[in-house]
Design an enzyme around this catalytic site. Sequence first.
Site, PDB file in Angstrom:
ATOM      1  CG  ASN C  19      14.705 -53.476   4.332  1.00  0.00           C
ATOM      2  OD1 ASN C  19      14.492 -52.429   4.896  1.00  0.00           O
ATOM      3  ND2 ASN C  19      14.062 -54.597   4.635  1.00  0.00           N
ATOM      4  CB  CYS C  20      16.208 -51.014  -1.519  1.00  0.00           C
ATOM      5  SG  CYS C  20      14.586 -51.661  -1.290  1.00  0.00           S
TER       6      CYS C  20
END
Lengths: 144, 423, 378, 501
Positions: C19-20
């Site tokens: 995730n980012c």
Amino acid sequence: MACRLCEVGCKVEHSEHKHVIKSFKREKPVARLLVEESGPLSFATQCRHCDEPACMFGCITGAITKDPETGIVNLNAEKCIGCWTCILMCPYGSITRTNGARPTAAKCDMCPGREVPACVEACPNRALVLMEDEEPAVALEDAA
Amino acid sequence: MKTFTYAIIGNSVAAIGAIEAIRSVDRTGSIGLFSDEPHHVYSRPLITHYLAGEVSEEKMLYRPPDFYERYGVQAFLGAQVESVEFENRRLQTAGGESAFEKLLISVGGRPIVPKIAGGDLRGVFTMNTWDDAREMKSYLPAVRSAMVLGGGLTGLKTAEALVEAGVRVTVVELAERVLSMLLDRRSAEVVVKQFENQGTRILTGTTISEIRGGECVESASLSDGSTAECQMVVLAIGVTPRLDLVQDTPVRTNRGIFVDRRMETSVPGVFAAGDVAEAYDALLDQNRVLPVLPNAYAGGRVAGLNMAGGERTYDLGASVNSTTFFGYPVVSAGSSAIEEGAEIIEGDDENGYRRFIIQDDRLTGFVMTGEVNRAGIVLDLVRERIPLNGLKDRLLDGIGLIDLPEEIRHKKLRGGTCCHEKH
Amino acid sequence: MRNIEALNNPFGDAKVISNCSIFGMMDRTGRRFSGRDISRAIANMHDRGNGLGGGLAVYGIYPEFADHYALHIMFTSAQGRKATEAILAANFQISRDEDLPTQPTAEIVNPPLVLRYFVKPTHSRLEGLSEDDFVVRKVMEINTSVEDSFVFSSGKNMGVFKGVGFPEQIAHYFCLEDYEGYLWTAHGRFPTNSQAWWGGAHPFSLLDWTVVHNGEISSYGINRRYLEMFGYHCTMHTDTEVITYAVDLLMRKQGLPVEIFADIVSAKLWTDIDRMDPESRQLRSALRQVYGSMLLNGPFSVIIAHEGEMIGLTDRVRLRPMVAAAAGPMLFLSSEEAAIRLVSPEVDRIWVPQGGEPVVGRLECTSEAPKSDQPLAA
Amino acid sequence: MALACFKLPEFLVERDYDKCINCRVCERQCGWEVHSYDEEVDKMFADTEKCVGCQRCAVMCPTGALVISPHPGRYREHGNWTQEHLRDAIRQSETGGVVLAGSGNDKDYPVYWDKLLLNASQVTNPSIDPLREPMELRTYLGAKPESIEVRDGKLVSQLPPQVQVETPILFSALSYGAISFQAQEALARAAAELGILYNTGEGGLHHDLYRYRGNTIVQVASGRFGVDPDYLNAARIVEIKIGQGAKPGIGGHLPGEKVVGEVSVTRMIPAGTDAISPAPQHDIYSIEDLSMLIYALKEATNYQKPVSVKIAAVHNVAAIATGMVRAGADIIALDGFRGGTGAAPKIIRDNVGIPIEFALAAVDTRLRQEGIRNRASIIAGGGFRNSADVIKAIALGADAVYIGTAALVAMGCTLCQKCYTGICNWGITTQNPYLAKRLNPEIATERLVNLVTGWSHEIKEMLGGLGVNSIESLRGNRLHLRGIGLTHGELETLGVRMVGQ
């Protein structure tokens, strides 16, 4: 489907003990409806609570009355002397006689105090349906 | 002077049928009820049961004590109507005069009293009103045995009541069998058997020729010359319509007051119903006097509905009777006594005797004794003139709705009105 | 990188989850600007990553080699480089090769050797393939069969720069403040199961298509099986790879416009489709019937870029954040509004796009310019 | 009772006389005439030997006086010769015939659904609450092209016919004749209410059911009963029945006693004649023949209806299936060896065919390997017992599933396995009007709707847990499955990883 559980339900409901085993074993109650059978055809018949009840017209004691509010045709067993005129008058054959020392006429009373009459509740195949208003109070299908 | 929208003479089942019918359509029109009897409406067929002690005073009432109040009826009890002016729409009682718009005459019948020597002795009774029964009841302590003249319904029910009250009874019937208007020979025998089981003698083909006694009845002589001791004689050879009020008036009479299919007399606005009326018998297709209770109620009801502005015709007519003798049921309907050119189906077993009369493949009458459950379905075959087709064979086994032709069965299973009046 | 699967997915997980933070900015007039602002913006979302991957893509940086494929290749051994350069020499005309300029950064440790090659396919080697398809094939060949080599950028007049570290560190390391481009995208990564390796960072690219992505696609299994039917090999086990191939299959190969692409991967709900006019209903139904296996189901927001175009898209029910903003000719896409406000405090418009509604920025010189503005005006 | 009978009774009827009220409901409800009333002693008696264990009397008894249980009397226990082996051998040595059975394979083969576990979202992505968020189960059956063309925002391509269902659960083939009209009507009504499809089976389509045409799959089987252009065009899907999971390689036989009245009219054969479905379709002796029949049916229905081909799951099912797709089938219906039947030789039912789990996985894999998975939908059938079985099948690659036995159970069936006798105390597999009317189609419809609605709710819950809001994102998505207690070979064929991986 001619299982006659409606009759069982009716008998219990109109018994003194209101217990299926006790009522049957002690009282031999009478059902106020009758399942008729002929080969695969069967249906239950009981009082139609007619708009113009011939049984009431014929009742010599005034034991049979029609409730103007509910439309239910009631039979007061206390008043009944067992002349069976109502049985002769009913074209549906829906009035029967009780057993016992002083037999009286007996008929469907729509199970006062119950939301759904015992016969309707007892029917496992929904052949008995409670219907309102214009329709006969309890309508029956050949599927019974 | 009070003007009633509806005036009713006679406090009978026909009157109640009319009142209940009127009130089902007209809640406000005034109703005046005039009765020579002082009682609240009571059930006339119960008087023998009252005599027997089976039915209490309060259970004699045909409708609850508050009936007149609830139905908005001004009841003049014990007020005999002395005359009616049909043109002016007035009626007179000892208490005064009232006016009416519509009138129902339902005064019933009165017992036929034969002229017999000694008929005026104490202990000679007729059996038609509650008061008759009361008087008889109070006289019972003096009675060990009684003689009932007349083997009709009233005679036999009175005899039964007396037996149950502990009296030894002899029934005397002039005809060759009892209940000759209702029953055939064999079913009459079944009835006689019930009485004989109780030790009651039924003598047919004879009558009472003389009643003897000082002040009170002590014995009676029969036409065959025999004499029997008794303390009571009941005269029950029939009733005749009470026509006094309409004698010499525009109201047409025959044996009773002649009414059309709407139960209206020859005078518009004047109706008649019950035992006084000579109404239409659909089965015979002619008018006749037919004193049976269900027909009285239905006739009164048709009259009431028409008085209140409706349009109903009376199609019931046929003779229907259901009763028991010492608990043994006997029903009959239609032309049970008429046997000319008819096919008869008979059966006699542990369930009782039954007899069906068939003409042109239709049931015209029947008698059932013993097991009478579902007799109404059979009566309906008579009334609706349903072709029997293959049904004949089933009659003796007991007919159910399931045996009826499909179309009729479906109508019955779905329908909800059983009255045979035409709408 | 023959052992690419092992590198990218060292524990053999069914898929790699990460995730980012994502950020994209574009000047629709084509004006080129340096990487300084995007570096600041992505740094502002530092906490959305964990330092195990960062990268940027930039378009319009190599105008002097605009007709060349610019290959950015990382090597971890001299043998790898030798083998790769042999393949290049055999298949391409190499106009220039050079080290990517870097500057030492304390946080960047153990970097691979990274070179860039400006190449054109040797025509005699095409064997009927288009130049693009030929380049794709050769990139795949190097990436899956050559030891210690990984091509991570292969488009024209654009470049991908990525590695292990936070994105702002990567930008600094590759001296991106010295480059000028009209479109930049950036990515900070938070992998849950990956040992850090340089090739695993975002952007993921194929030719000049790049994808930065935030989220997890629960439909990954079927997306992947569907793409495999069309000859794609999903070696990276990542959602991003799948998205990139989806872009390649649907937009590049099948020529479907971006709006249709969006309607496939972020399909409209049946309840909405049922209410549409018959023509739209027929189209959307057909898209779902035919491309149901390409529906990207699960939370994601993604910025897809290629020459002259930047597309922002979220999943159909918008389970991942994306903010868009317009300021004059500039279009911004970001995981967080703060990052946009940092580099462009004044904006003409800032909004949260609906789930599944693409935000498209196109160079104004392209013929489809009016259409590209449509989502912006929405 | 014949003394020459060596069989032990299978069931024991126990009556609590303290509770029995002689209402005779049990007597009236037993088509096997187990119960009888003796007036002389005013008592109910039971002939245990006739009991098939359907439990109708026990559930109808108003006082709960009856208990029907497996008969405790056993032949001597033997590890190899089980009670069943003994019983069958004794039965056969009496009759010299084939032992028949109804319902599906009841042997203790592994159920692979029970060895597959589903995934759920934690932390890295959210699970979805289907009560608050949209959750889509709508499915389209039919061939899909590889790609479509869109010009100016408009669809240019013309798609082959697609049939929409609101949940991927269909009622599998149950023919009129094998089941009562009431039962088939209930299936049709329930399908209409649910927005799904029911399958006529091979017994033709009764005229009163034409009104449910929007929810009908009609079958063309080897007997061709009731097949004419009206029949074909009354359907949404036309299905060619090659085989059936319960009896692969075997035809069908509806005894003449069941071919009465409306059954004979609907099947278009004379009343009283046996309805024989040959083992093969005599115009299909190979794959090219199948193709000709497929296109004949497409011609007959003006290319408006997908054509499905149903086969029993057998050993080389994957190769057969690709052939079927290439022969033009729009739908492949696979029926596993646990699929139900009205009548099958027991030896076939219990020993022929393969589990649907493997057939489905192999076919889906093969079609993908060949790049033609789009060209046909896959419907899997054969032993689906609950919504988990269904969702696992979807994950293995099915577009939809057929449920038959589960539907019968919803209508009252207790798997007494006597369907082939024509006596069904529940009114399902009978043409006896006295028995058939026990099934009130209105109630049966409600129960079917409830079952499928309940399963659909559960599927939505499970999808939500997986983090997807549309069934197509699970279809063929085997990453959401893990195998437990399976060998590597089994895992490989199923295309799933082991738990913990």
